[in-house]
Design a protein around this motif. Sequence first.
Motif, PDB file in Angstrom:
ATOM      1  N   ALA A  54       0.842  -1.203   0.000  1.00 33.01           N
ATOM      2  CA  ALA A  54       0.000   0.000   0.000  1.00 33.01           C
ATOM      3  C   ALA A  54       0.876   1.252   0.000  1.00 33.01           C
ATOM      4  N   LYS A  55       1.932   1.250   0.810  1.00 29.29           N
ATOM      5  CA  LYS A  55       2.833   2.403   0.854  1.00 29.29           C
ATOM      6  C   LYS A  55       3.561   2.579  -0.473  1.00 29.29           C
ATOM      7  N   LEU A  56       4.070   1.493  -1.019  1.00 30.34           N
ATOM      8  CA  LEU A  56       4.813   1.592  -2.277  1.00 30.34           C
ATOM      9  C   LEU A  56       3.919   2.058  -3.424  1.00 30.34           C
ATOM     10  N   ALA A  57       2.661   1.583  -3.455  1.00 30.52           N
ATOM     11  CA  ALA A  57       1.731   2.043  -4.492  1.00 30.52           C
ATOM     12  C   ALA A  57       1.485   3.541  -4.347  1.00 30.52           C
ATOM     13  N   SER A  58       1.330   4.011  -3.116  1.00 30.21           N
ATOM     14  CA  SER A  58       1.140   5.445  -2.878  1.00 30.21           C
ATOM     15  C   SER A  58       2.384   6.237  -3.265  1.00 30.21           C
ATOM     16  N   GLY A  65       3.875   7.715 -11.217  1.00 30.38           N
ATOM     17  CA  GLY A  65       4.034   6.435 -11.888  1.00 30.38           C
ATOM     18  C   GLY A  65       2.993   5.401 -11.539  1.00 30.38           C
ATOM     19  N   GLY A  66       2.019   5.761 -10.743  1.00 29.20           N
ATOM     20  CA  GLY A  66       1.038   4.757 -10.330  1.00 29.20           C
ATOM     21  C   GLY A  66      -0.376   5.247 -10.483  1.00 29.20           C
ATOM     22  N   LYS A  67      -1.300   4.319 -10.420  1.00 28.31           N
ATOM     23  CA  LYS A  67      -2.727   4.628 -10.488  1.00 28.31           C
ATOM     24  C   LYS A  67      -3.247   4.814  -9.070  1.00 28.31           C
ATOM     25  N   PRO A  68      -4.368   5.516  -8.915  1.00 28.77           N
ATOM     26  CA  PRO A  68      -4.948   5.643  -7.576  1.00 28.77           C
ATOM     27  C   PRO A  68      -5.246   4.273  -6.981  1.00 28.77           C
ATOM     28  N   ASN A  69      -5.190   4.200  -5.658  1.00 34.01           N
ATOM     29  CA  ASN A  69      -5.483   2.926  -4.990  1.00 34.01           C
ATOM     30  C   ASN A  69      -6.878   2.463  -5.350  1.00 34.01           C
TER      31      ASN A  69
END
Length: 131
Positions: A54-58, A65-69
């Motif tokens: 969860a932290k790395l995705a945020s 570089g990422g999509k919203p959770n």
Amino acid sequence: MSDTPRHLNISKILGGRPSPDGSKVVLEVEDGDGAKLHLSVPPAQLVNCLPLFAKLASDCQAVGGGKPNPVYDVTRWELGTDRSRQEVFLSLNLPPGGRLTFHLPAPAPQGIYETLGQMLRVQAQISSSTH
């Protein structure tokens, strides 16, 4: 054993299963070349994955570089209290059958109760004004 870390370029997580004796979780992944690999992890280590991922995705989202959770469907929920310590726990069941339990330290339960009450009152007002 080499001191050089080995990097895997995982492009997809295809699935997972317990090992036959239950001592490991086996994740099937696909690398950037399309090769399927199996990663084995002791089940006790999985508890480290949820908060870390969860932290790395945020973190990835913060640098663009990422999509919203994602939002997860909850198939069942349960509130419980550890009577000896007077602590509240929230358990959520998620498809395809996983269960996550969260400790809600004070004053979180009261805050959740008040916020939910406010949200339900607003929803009732909106609902009554559209009928």
